[in-house]
Design a protein around this motif. Structure first.
Motif, mmCIF file in Angstrom:
data_model
loop_
_atom_site.group_PDB
_atom_site.id
_atom_site.type_symbol
_atom_site.label_atom_id
_atom_site.label_comp_id
_atom_site.label_asym_id
_atom_site.label_seq_id
_atom_site.Cartn_x
_atom_site.Cartn_y
_atom_site.Cartn_z
ATOM 1 N N ASP A 188 -0.891 17.239 -7.875
ATOM 2 C CA ASP A 188 -0.071 18.263 -7.222
ATOM 3 C C ASP A 188 1.002 17.637 -6.337
ATOM 4 N N ASP A 189 0.675 16.547 -5.644
ATOM 5 C CA ASP A 189 1.664 15.829 -4.831
ATOM 6 C C ASP A 189 2.784 15.278 -5.717
ATOM 7 N N LEU A 190 2.406 14.682 -6.843
ATOM 8 C CA LEU A 190 3.401 14.118 -7.757
ATOM 9 C C LEU A 190 4.338 15.204 -8.280
ATOM 10 N N ILE A 191 3.776 16.341 -8.651
ATOM 11 C CA ILE A 191 4.591 17.445 -9.170
ATOM 12 C C ILE A 191 5.559 17.931 -8.080
ATOM 13 N N ARG A 192 5.066 18.129 -6.885
ATOM 14 C CA ARG A 192 5.875 18.644 -5.783
ATOM 15 C C ARG A 192 6.969 17.656 -5.366
ATOM 16 N N ASP A 193 6.633 16.371 -5.250
ATOM 17 C CA ASP A 193 7.555 15.386 -4.688
ATOM 18 C C ASP A 193 8.528 14.778 -5.689
ATOM 19 N N SER A 194 8.333 15.005 -6.969
ATOM 20 C CA SER A 194 9.202 14.407 -7.989
ATOM 21 C C SER A 194 10.439 15.263 -8.216
ATOM 22 N N GLU A 195 11.572 14.602 -8.368
ATOM 23 C CA GLU A 195 12.808 15.297 -8.703
ATOM 24 C C GLU A 195 12.853 15.640 -10.189
ATOM 25 N N GLY B 179 5.666 7.563 -6.038
ATOM 26 C CA GLY B 179 4.397 6.971 -5.607
ATOM 27 C C GLY B 179 4.063 5.683 -6.318
ATOM 28 N N SER B 180 5.088 4.934 -6.728
ATOM 29 C CA SER B 180 4.902 3.675 -7.447
ATOM 30 C C SER B 180 4.177 3.933 -8.766
ATOM 31 N N ALA B 181 3.133 3.192 -9.056
ATOM 32 C CA ALA B 181 2.441 3.333 -10.342
ATOM 33 C C ALA B 181 1.746 4.684 -10.497
ATOM 34 N N GLN B 182 1.571 5.411 -9.403
ATOM 35 C CA GLN B 182 0.909 6.704 -9.482
ATOM 36 C C GLN B 182 1.700 7.709 -10.326
ATOM 37 N N GLY B 183 3.011 7.522 -10.411
ATOM 38 C CA GLY B 183 3.858 8.435 -11.164
ATOM 39 C C GLY B 183 4.042 8.062 -12.619
ATOM 40 N N VAL B 184 3.243 7.124 -13.116
ATOM 41 C CA VAL B 184 3.363 6.656 -14.500
ATOM 42 C C VAL B 184 2.095 7.023 -15.264
ATOM 43 N N TYR B 185 2.238 7.845 -16.280
ATOM 44 C CA TYR B 185 1.124 8.255 -17.131
ATOM 45 C C TYR B 185 1.421 7.822 -18.565
ATOM 46 N N LYS B 186 0.501 7.069 -19.145
ATOM 47 C CA LYS B 186 0.658 6.618 -20.533
ATOM 48 C C LYS B 186 0.155 7.696 -21.493
ATOM 49 N N ILE B 187 0.862 7.845 -22.592
ATOM 50 C CA ILE B 187 0.473 8.808 -23.620
ATOM 51 C C ILE B 187 0.011 8.044 -24.849
ATOM 52 N N SER C 128 9.548 -15.307 -10.458
ATOM 53 C CA SER C 128 8.809 -14.069 -10.671
ATOM 54 C C SER C 128 8.391 -13.448 -9.350
ATOM 55 N N VAL C 129 8.293 -12.124 -9.379
ATOM 56 C CA VAL C 129 7.800 -11.352 -8.251
ATOM 57 C C VAL C 129 6.692 -10.458 -8.802
ATOM 58 N N ILE C 130 5.508 -10.605 -8.245
ATOM 59 C CA ILE C 130 4.350 -9.835 -8.685
ATOM 60 C C ILE C 130 3.961 -8.910 -7.542
ATOM 61 N N ILE C 131 3.980 -7.610 -7.825
ATOM 62 C CA ILE C 131 3.713 -6.620 -6.788
ATOM 63 C C ILE C 131 2.442 -5.860 -7.146
ATOM 64 N N SER C 132 1.531 -5.789 -6.186
ATOM 65 C CA SER C 132 0.326 -4.996 -6.416
ATOM 66 C C SER C 132 0.723 -3.530 -6.488
ATOM 67 N N ALA C 133 -0.028 -2.748 -7.222
ATOM 68 C CA ALA C 133 0.200 -1.303 -7.357
ATOM 69 C C ALA C 133 1.549 -0.990 -7.979
ATOM 70 N N SER D 151 0.867 -1.171 0.000
ATOM 71 C CA SER D 151 0.000 0.000 0.000
ATOM 72 C C SER D 151 0.903 1.219 0.000
ATOM 73 N N VAL D 152 0.545 2.192 -0.776
ATOM 74 C CA VAL D 152 1.310 3.431 -0.861
ATOM 75 C C VAL D 152 0.370 4.586 -0.571
ATOM 76 N N GLU D 153 0.951 5.649 -0.067
ATOM 77 C CA GLU D 153 0.157 6.834 0.211
ATOM 78 C C GLU D 153 -0.422 7.361 -1.098
ATOM 79 N N GLU D 154 -1.709 7.638 -1.103
ATOM 80 C CA GLU D 154 -2.343 8.153 -2.316
ATOM 81 C C GLU D 154 -1.831 9.559 -2.597
ATOM 82 N N MET D 155 -1.463 9.779 -3.856
ATOM 83 C CA MET D 155 -0.925 11.071 -4.267
ATOM 84 C C MET D 155 -1.786 11.628 -5.384
#
Length: 190
Positions: free
Chosen positions: A41-48, A153-161, A115-120, A34-38
């Motif tokens: 604005d959180d993604l923009i602020r916290d990303s390098e 934020g794990s998968a939260q920081g991935v946006y498909k185009i 294999s290692v399968i990770i949720s989120a 489980s990861v903190e929901e972002m």
């Protein structure tokens, strides 16, 4: 008759030789996280770094052991499979990106039969365009090969185009943005 006896003798002799390589059963770990929901604005602020680009190479998965091979006794707490991709940066929206290509690390995947399968968890596709919110990998896997980035934020920081639409990896089409509008939003928030 002599040939059959000779083959039987060789088979019998081999059965007494020490086994040099044990066969190993495949390992599969299912890890729920489980990861903190972002929000955006959180993604923009916290990303390098925030970058647009394309995955142009997918490397084989490997264990996080020093030699990349399966550990003799693996537990999900000690080792994990990591999978890296080469990401060709077309545009940097935040952060200094000196290289045109950067290495992105995802946790989980497949290494041989294990294999290692990770949720989120995120998953990157060859040839796919993405907008990525990134931080530098400074955790235990950073020592394997330094200089990798992981999604904020794990998968939260991935946006498909796709065409002119940007959709969060973990979201639905209803959460998609027009690419130009999202870029303007990010630039105004920085």
């Amino acid at each position: 008759l002599a040939a059959t006896a000779l083959i039987g003798l060789v088979v019998y002799y081999r059965s007494w030789l020490p086994k040099t390589k044990e066969t190993k059963e495949p390992i599969t770990f299912y890890i729920g996280i489980s990861v903190e929901e972002m929000d955006l604005d959180d993604l923009i602020r916290d990303s390098e770094r925030i970058v647009l680009g394309t995955v142009d190479e997918v490397y084989p998965g490997r264990w996080s052991t020093p030699n990349g091979e399966s550990p003799s006794r693996a537990t999900a707490m000690d080792f994990i499979i990591i999978s890296d991709v080469n990401f060709h940066v077309a545009q940097a929206l935040k952060g200094n990106v000196d290289e045109v290509d950067i290495r992105i690390r995802e946790f989980g995947g497949q290494a041989g039969q294990d294999s290692v399968i990770i949720s989120a968890s995120e998953h990157y596709d060859l040839g796919q365009k993405y907008l990525l919110f990134l931080i530098e990998d400074t955790g235990p896997t950073a020592d394997i090969e330094p200089g990798h980035f992981i999604a904020t934020g794990s998968a939260q920081g991935v946006y498909k185009i796709k065409e002119d639409r940007v959709t969060p990896f973990h979201g639905s089409v209803n959460k998609s943005w027009n690419l130009d509008e999202l870029i303007k939003y990010i630039e105004s928030a920085i």
